[in-house]
Design an enzyme around this catalytic site. Structure first.
Site, PDB file in Angstrom:
ATOM      1  N   ASP A  62      15.198  40.306 -44.771  1.00 58.05           N
ATOM      2  CA  ASP A  62      14.901  40.072 -43.166  1.00 58.05           C
ATOM      3  C   ASP A  62      14.350  41.728 -42.696  1.00 58.05           C
ATOM      4  OD1 ASP A  62      15.480  37.372 -42.874  1.00 58.05           O
ATOM      5  OD2 ASP A  62      17.423  37.991 -42.850  1.00 58.05           O
ATOM      6  N   ARG A  70      16.128  45.468 -42.129  1.00 58.26           N
ATOM      7  CA  ARG A  70      17.252  45.974 -42.784  1.00 58.26           C
ATOM      8  C   ARG A  70      16.912  47.412 -43.550  1.00 58.26           C
ATOM      9  NH1 ARG A  70      19.822  42.314 -40.102  1.00 58.26           N
ATOM     10  NH2 ARG A  70      19.903  40.261 -40.828  1.00 58.26           N
ATOM     11  N   ARG A 130      12.547  38.645 -30.658  1.00 58.98           N
ATOM     12  CA  ARG A 130      12.129  38.186 -32.015  1.00 58.98           C
ATOM     13  C   ARG A 130      11.066  37.323 -31.707  1.00 58.98           C
ATOM     14  NH1 ARG A 130      17.083  36.352 -35.228  1.00 58.98           N
ATOM     15  NH2 ARG A 130      15.661  36.180 -37.057  1.00 58.98           N
ATOM     16  N   LYS A 160      10.317  30.104 -39.302  1.00 56.97           N
ATOM     17  CA  LYS A 160      11.507  29.934 -38.743  1.00 56.97           C
ATOM     18  C   LYS A 160      11.643  29.898 -37.287  1.00 56.97           C
ATOM     19  CE  LYS A 160      13.365  34.658 -39.505  1.00 56.97           C
ATOM     20  NZ  LYS A 160      14.099  35.603 -40.446  1.00 56.97           N
ATOM     21  N   HIS A 161      12.779  29.051 -36.754  1.00 56.67           N
ATOM     22  CA  HIS A 161      13.584  28.454 -37.243  1.00 56.67           C
ATOM     23  C   HIS A 161      13.355  26.953 -36.783  1.00 56.67           C
ATOM     24  CE1 HIS A 161      15.338  32.349 -36.723  1.00 56.67           C
ATOM     25  NE2 HIS A 161      15.745  32.246 -37.798  1.00 56.67           N
ATOM     26  N   HIS A 173      24.718  32.366 -35.472  1.00 53.21           N
ATOM     27  CA  HIS A 173      25.631  33.186 -36.310  1.00 53.21           C
ATOM     28  C   HIS A 173      27.050  33.035 -36.004  1.00 53.21           C
ATOM     29  CE1 HIS A 173      21.583  35.287 -36.393  1.00 53.21           C
ATOM     30  NE2 HIS A 173      22.185  35.386 -37.953  1.00 53.21           N
ATOM     31  N   ASP A 242      18.928  28.166 -43.708  1.00 59.56           N
ATOM     32  CA  ASP A 242      19.380  29.491 -43.154  1.00 59.56           C
ATOM     33  C   ASP A 242      20.661  29.719 -43.891  1.00 59.56           C
ATOM     34  OD1 ASP A 242      19.563  31.788 -41.772  1.00 59.56           O
ATOM     35  OD2 ASP A 242      18.833  31.081 -39.787  1.00 59.56           O
TER      36      ASP A 242
END
Length: 330
Positions: A62, A70, A130, A160-161, A173, A242
């Protein structure tokens, strides 16, 4: 390659990692910040992953930008998607951002960044900045440019999503969000348009329940994945779940139940991250499966980071992204 994506613990592969990567059900490795120390180490890790698998395997991360990047030190900073529409030449910058993000990953032997986010609106805790915008046209205009940039350098794209995560406040999450709206036609219009444009190679559904449509989260719903995505919208690419270790997927049961439901519902590949025991349980209990069409997602170009950084295009894009971040970061 098989359908299961999993993660590895550190900068190098352990003996267990090498063994597990040979399992025929494994098809991909998703990398995290903990897997990155420097550029040469990342190249060595990815080479080791491909050698251990002894067959084609996908490597992803990601790296969409903003708080979801990351790899940072030694990479160009990519702004959050929201910033593009705030700039005067936002469409041009979005294309540069997609190109830069993808090019730097390809130079490090990474096939995929799971991008772009096609969700609409900034209210959701999991999405926020995002998202490219709060209306269909803003999201379409800037995500289309970002997609062009990714494709220009040879990286497959992942929308996504699906069918839209932007309107729920809850973070999938941490819990299973419920989108109680009677219609999500506006959110769906973005995915529909990008599918019709033929610019999406893969799709990642949301761990969100839309009770006016179906009782299951989209990631485990044959209504969403088969009836709507495949039949109604005509999507022909790869469908990723996911991360099935997220709390948003908990309504589907334990790791094996979640994986089975996602695959039966219409996912081609499934992600099980940050819980090795869960990934092993899935490998031990799923039938051996292969996803030959997923090889289409392997990166289409090969070049070194030093070669990339000599390009005027890289130098301009990297500088422009840094300026954009400085302009709009509070």
């Amino acid at each position: 390659m098989g359908p299961l994506w999993l993660d590895v613990a550190g900068y190098e592969l352990s003996a267990e990692d090498r063994e597990i990567l040979q399992h025929p059900t494994v098809g991909g490795v998703i990398l995290f910040g903990r897997n990155y120390h420097d550029n040469q180490q990342l190249l060595a890790l990815n080479k080791a992953i491909r050698q251990a698998a002894k067959r084609p395997i996908l490597i992803g991360v990601d790296q969409e930008g903003g708080r979801v990047q990351r790899f940072r030190e030694g990479f160009s900073r990519i702004p959050p998607a929201q910033y593009y529409a705030r700039a005067e030449n936002g469409v041009e910058l979005a294309e540069q951002g997609g190109w830069l993000m993808a090019a730097e990953l390809i130079a490090h032997d990474v096939d995929l960044s799971f991008a772009p986010v096609l969700d609409m609106g900034f209210a959701c805790k999991a999405i926020g900045n995002r998202a490219f915008g709060e209306d269909v046209q803003t999201v379409l205009k800037h995500s289309s440019a970002f997609l062009r940039g990714m494709k220009a350098v040879g990286m497959a794209t992942t929308g996504k999503h699906f069918p839209g995560h932007g309107a729920v406040i809850a973070d999938s999450h941490l819990e299973t969000p419920y989108d109680e709206r009677e219609t999500i036609a506006q959110d769906m219009a973005i995915f529909r348009a990008q599918i019709e444009a033929g610019v999406l190679d893969a799709m990642m559904p949301a761990h969100v329940v839309y009770p006016h449509y179906d009782a299951q989260p989209a990631s485990g719903s044959s209504y969403w994945l088969k009836q709507v995505l495949r039949e109604e919208l005509g999507f022909k690419g790869i469908v990723f779940s996911d991360d099935l270790s997220m709390e948003g997927a908990a309504v589907m049961g334990g790791p094996v139940e979640r994986s089975h439901q996602a695959l039966v519902a219409g996912c081609d590949m499934i992600l099980m991250c940050n819980k090795r025991e869960a990934a092993v349980e899935v490998l031990d209990n799923l039938p051996i499966m292969v996803v030959p069409q997923a090889t289409a997602l392997l990166k289409k170009q090969q070049f070194s980071y030093s070669e990339l950084k000599r390009l005027d295009r890289w130098q301009q894009a990297s500088a422009n992204m840094q300026r954009l971040i400085e302009q709009f970061s509070v």
